[in-house]
Design a protein around this motif. Structure first.
Motif, PDB file in Angstrom:
ATOM      1  N   LEU A 103      -4.417   8.264  -3.428  1.00 31.08           N
ATOM      2  CA  LEU A 103      -3.854   7.757  -2.170  1.00 31.08           C
ATOM      3  C   LEU A 103      -3.015   8.810  -1.461  1.00 31.08           C
ATOM      4  CD1 LEU A 103      -2.741   4.062  -2.800  1.00 31.08           C
ATOM      5  CD2 LEU A 103      -4.457   4.891  -1.208  1.00 31.08           C
ATOM      6  N   THR A 104      -2.163   9.479  -2.193  1.00 27.83           N
ATOM      7  CA  THR A 104      -1.295  10.462  -1.543  1.00 27.83           C
ATOM      8  C   THR A 104      -2.093  11.660  -1.040  1.00 27.83           C
ATOM      9  OG1 THR A 104      -0.773  11.403  -3.717  1.00 27.83           O
ATOM     10  CG2 THR A 104       0.793   9.806  -2.809  1.00 27.83           C
ATOM     11  N   ARG A 125      -4.834   6.077  -8.953  1.00 32.50           N
ATOM     12  CA  ARG A 125      -4.762   5.521  -7.588  1.00 32.50           C
ATOM     13  C   ARG A 125      -3.659   6.205  -6.791  1.00 32.50           C
ATOM     14  NH1 ARG A 125      -5.544   0.940  -4.310  1.00 32.50           N
ATOM     15  NH2 ARG A 125      -3.673   0.370  -3.142  1.00 32.50           N
ATOM     16  N   LYS A 126      -2.511   6.372  -7.429  1.00 31.90           N
ATOM     17  CA  LYS A 126      -1.386   7.035  -6.760  1.00 31.90           C
ATOM     18  C   LYS A 126      -1.777   8.458  -6.370  1.00 31.90           C
ATOM     19  CE  LYS A 126       3.395   8.349  -7.774  1.00 31.90           C
ATOM     20  NZ  LYS A 126       4.445   8.271  -8.801  1.00 31.90           N
ATOM     21  N   SER A 160       2.513   1.705  -3.377  1.00 32.96           N
ATOM     22  CA  SER A 160       1.603   2.086  -4.461  1.00 32.96           C
ATOM     23  C   SER A 160       1.478   3.602  -4.596  1.00 32.96           C
ATOM     24  CB  SER A 160       0.226   1.462  -4.243  1.00 32.96           C
ATOM     25  OG  SER A 160      -0.409   2.051  -3.136  1.00 32.96           O
ATOM     26  N   GLY A 161       1.828   4.333  -3.551  1.00 33.23           N
ATOM     27  CA  GLY A 161       1.792   5.790  -3.621  1.00 33.23           C
ATOM     28  C   GLY A 161       3.092   6.400  -4.087  1.00 33.23           C
ATOM     29  N   MET A 177       4.594   8.791  -0.882  1.00 35.76           N
ATOM     30  CA  MET A 177       3.914   8.099   0.202  1.00 35.76           C
ATOM     31  C   MET A 177       4.900   7.747   1.319  1.00 35.76           C
ATOM     32  SD  MET A 177       0.832   7.284   0.786  1.00 35.76           S
ATOM     33  CE  MET A 177      -0.382   6.182   0.177  1.00 35.76           C
ATOM     34  N   GLN A 216      -5.258  11.555  -0.046  1.00 36.05           N
ATOM     35  CA  GLN A 216      -5.976  11.066   1.125  1.00 36.05           C
ATOM     36  C   GLN A 216      -5.052  10.957   2.332  1.00 36.05           C
ATOM     37  OE1 GLN A 216      -7.101   6.960   0.913  1.00 36.05           O
ATOM     38  NE2 GLN A 216      -8.757   7.209   2.405  1.00 36.05           N
ATOM     39  N   TYR A 217      -3.888  10.422   2.138  1.00 40.74           N
ATOM     40  CA  TYR A 217      -2.967  10.221   3.256  1.00 40.74           C
ATOM     41  C   TYR A 217      -2.472  11.561   3.796  1.00 40.74           C
ATOM     42  CZ  TYR A 217       0.320   7.451   6.004  1.00 40.74           C
ATOM     43  OH  TYR A 217       1.000   6.853   7.022  1.00 40.74           O
ATOM     44  N   TRP A 221       0.828  -1.194   0.000  1.00 39.34           N
ATOM     45  CA  TRP A 221       0.000   0.000   0.000  1.00 39.34           C
ATOM     46  C   TRP A 221       0.866   1.249   0.000  1.00 39.34           C
ATOM     47  CZ3 TRP A 221      -0.967   3.854   3.752  1.00 39.34           C
ATOM     48  CH2 TRP A 221      -2.058   4.678   3.476  1.00 39.34           C
TER      49      TRP A 221
END
Length: 160
Positions: free
Chosen positions: A113-114, A109-110, A10-11, A15, A116-117, A7
Motif C-alpha cells: 500500500l505505501t 499489505r502495508k 492500514s499503511g 501512510m 503504491q501510494y 485504509w
C-alpha cells in the motif's frame, strides 16, 4: 469516511505522512497553476498595451514554490519505500513469532500500500510539474518579447 480512515491506518504512520505530502503537493500545484495563469493573462494584457512593464519580474516570480513541488514529488516515493521496509519488517517479525498467515499478510499489505501510494503521488505530480514548467516557459517568452519591444520603442540615450 471510516473506510478511508481504515485504509489510511492500514499503511501505518508512513501512510499518514504520504497523505500529508499528497495534500501539500495538490495545494501547491493548484496554487501555482492559478498564479501562473494570472501572470500569463497579465503579461498578455501588458503586451497589448504599449505602456506595459513588469513582465520579466512576473516570469521570475512564477518560479516560486516550484522547488517545494519538486521536493514533494521526490519525497513521496521515498516515503513509500520507507513504508515498504516497515511492512517487510512487520512481516519478518510475524514469521519469527510463529508465522501466522494473517499477521504476515498484514505486513505485506502495508508494504504494498505505501509503495503504491508513494508512486501514485509522484507520477501525476511529475506530469503536473511539467505542465507548470511549460507555462513558465511561455511566461518567460512573453517577458522576453515585451523587453525586446520596449528596447525598440525607447530611444537610445548613450550620453547619460
Amino acid at each position: 469516511m471510516n473506510a478511508a480512515w481504515a485504509w489510511l491506518a492500514s499503511g501505518g504512520p508512513t501512510m499518514i505522512a504520504l497523505a500529508a505530502v499528497a495534500l501539500v503537493l495538490g495545494f501547491l500545484i493548484v496554487e501555482r497553476y492559478l498564479a501562473i495563469g494570472a501572470q500569463l493573462r497579465a503579461a498578455a494584457a501588458q503586451r497589448a498595451s504599449p505602456a506595459g512593464r513588469g513582465s520579466a519580474f512576473a516570469a521570475l516570480t512564477g518560479l516560486r514554490r516550484m522547488g517545494l513541488i519538486r521536493a514533494c514529488i521526490v519525497v513521496a516515493p521515498l516515503l513509500g519505500l520507507l513504508g515498504t521496509v516497515s511492512g517487510m519488517i512487520d512481516t519478518f517479525d510475524s514469521i519469527l513469532a510463529g508465522g501466522y498467515i494473517i499477521e504476515m499478510s498484514l505486513g505485506i499489505r502495508k508494504a504494498l500500500l505505501t509503495t503504491q501510494y508513494g508512486l501514485a503521488i509522484a507520477a501525476p505530480g511529475l506530469l503536473a510539474e511539467r505542465v507548470l514548467l511549460r507555462r513558465l516557459e511561455r511566461l518567460a517568452q512573453l517577458a522576453a518579447a515585451a523587453k525586446a519591444s520596449r528596447r525598440k520603442e525607447e530611444p537610445c540615450d548613450e550620453a547619460s
